[in-house]
Design a protein around this motif. Structure first.
Motif, mmCIF file in Angstrom:
data_model
loop_
_atom_site.group_PDB
_atom_site.id
_atom_site.type_symbol
_atom_site.label_atom_id
_atom_site.label_comp_id
_atom_site.label_asym_id
_atom_site.label_seq_id
_atom_site.Cartn_x
_atom_site.Cartn_y
_atom_site.Cartn_z
ATOM 1 N N LEU A 190 -3.214 0.205 -3.767
ATOM 2 C CA LEU A 190 -3.051 -0.973 -3.345
ATOM 3 C C LEU A 190 -2.616 -1.992 -4.568
ATOM 4 N N ILE A 214 -3.963 -8.451 9.593
ATOM 5 C CA ILE A 214 -3.023 -7.684 8.679
ATOM 6 C C ILE A 214 -1.762 -7.256 9.306
ATOM 7 N N TYR A 258 -4.852 4.549 5.780
ATOM 8 C CA TYR A 258 -6.256 3.982 5.649
ATOM 9 C C TYR A 258 -6.422 3.024 6.526
ATOM 10 N N LEU A 259 -5.396 1.849 6.514
ATOM 11 C CA LEU A 259 -5.563 0.964 7.516
ATOM 12 C C LEU A 259 -5.681 1.362 8.971
ATOM 13 N N VAL A 302 0.991 -0.991 -0.053
ATOM 14 C CA VAL A 302 0.035 -0.064 0.063
ATOM 15 C C VAL A 302 0.751 1.322 0.010
ATOM 16 N N HIS A 361 -10.103 0.206 3.226
ATOM 17 C CA HIS A 361 -9.133 0.230 4.298
ATOM 18 C C HIS A 361 -7.580 0.073 3.857
ATOM 19 N N THR A 362 -7.515 0.030 2.626
ATOM 20 C CA THR A 362 -6.199 -0.086 1.657
ATOM 21 C C THR A 362 -5.677 1.298 1.232
ATOM 22 N N ALA A 385 -1.702 -6.195 -4.484
ATOM 23 C CA ALA A 385 -1.834 -7.562 -3.642
ATOM 24 C C ALA A 385 -1.482 -8.823 -4.722
#
Length: 281
Positions: A273, A197, A166-167, A161, A268-269, A275
């Motif tokens: 992002l 996480i 945000y997390l 990220v 939340h990311t 992944a």
């Protein structure tokens, strides 16, 4: 859902619609709240709209489905002929979705096995697919659960990220970890560990972090048969480049999915992002 065992998951699995239709998987949506508007993931808010809201620093929160939504889903499955239901969901460490499903299962008209996969994104999606294929092959309720749990135990999910903010805002990572990343201007690499996480590594630049993400995925995939997914939010070029590199470097790839995450994970990311999900067969 006319099979003898119905498969239910939630919208954070990010399975392609054609895949859920082919395998008879029912998806229960989570909710994203932007300002005072509650919107269902997958139907009422796009990843692009979510990214714009985050970039404008609007208030964005997420909400689990209610137990009644799950209860209605289970009733419909039973009405369509299912004699049992496997309900597979994102990690209970980061969402109350699993708890809502457990509450609904208590009064369902047929046996419901609710599984906390400790996963999210296609890490969850691969578990749902494994359960569905087991049922398609004639497997029982217990066999479908066992197959999904076995698949989940072998999956790894790593992600990059641009910022941990945000997390931190959503309470999905500790404030101390988030502040450490900001203070030293490092780019974080994270992983799913026990459904949580966790910060895996800190890398100095975005390019080095993404290169390291590739290396970690290649190391995890090894030379055996694996399914892989690459997710992103507002980073399609990064995702395409990483996907091409993994296709070149991982010899045993079976299924390969490249997709933008939905609004719930994206909330939340944050944008940027990238992944990788590695799922040994």
């Amino acid at each position: 859902m006319s099979r003898h065992v119905a498969i239910v998951t939630d919208s954070t699995a990010y399975l392609p619609p054609r895949t859920t239709e082919r395998h008879g998987i029912t998806t229960v949506p989570l909710t994203v709240v932007i300002g005072d508007r509650a919107l269902q993931e997958g139907t009422e808010i796009s990843a692009e709209a979510l990214a714009q809201a985050l970039q404008k620093r609007r208030s964005v929160t997420t909400s689990r489905p209610s137990p009644e939504v799950f209860a209605e889903t289970y009733r419909e499955a039973a009405g369509a002929g299912a004699r049992g239901i496997v309900s597979l969901h994102l990690s209970a460490e980061v969402s109350g979705t699993y708890d809502a499903a457990v509450l609904a299962a208590k009064d369902a008209p047929v046996p419901v096995r609710v599984v906390d996969t400790r996963m999210m994104g296609m890490a969850l999606g691969f578990c749902a697919l494994e359960a569905a294929r087991t049922v398609e092959a004639g497997g029982s309720l217990d066999e479908a659960v066992a197959a999904a749990e076995k698949r989940a135990a072998g999956i790894s999910a790593f992600f990059y990220v641009d910022t941990l903010d945000y997390l931190r805002r959503g309470g999905r990572i500790g404030t101390a970890q988030a502040l450490l990343g900001s203070a030293f201007a490092v780019k974080p690499l994270l992983e799913l560990d026990g459904g949580r996480i966790e910060l895996r590594e800190k890398v100095r630049t975005a390019s080095k972090a993404i290169a390291r993400l590739e290396e970690i995925a290649v190391e995890r995939a090894g030379s055996g048969a694996v399914d892989i997914a690459v997710h992103h939010l507002s980073a399609p070029e990064r995702a395409a480049t990483l996907a091409d590199r993994l296709r070149e470097r991982v010899p045993g790839i079976g299924e390969f999915h490249v997709s933008e995450v939905g609004a719930v994970i994206g909330a939340h990311t944050g944008p940027g992002l990238l992944a990788v999900v590695v799922s040994p067969r």
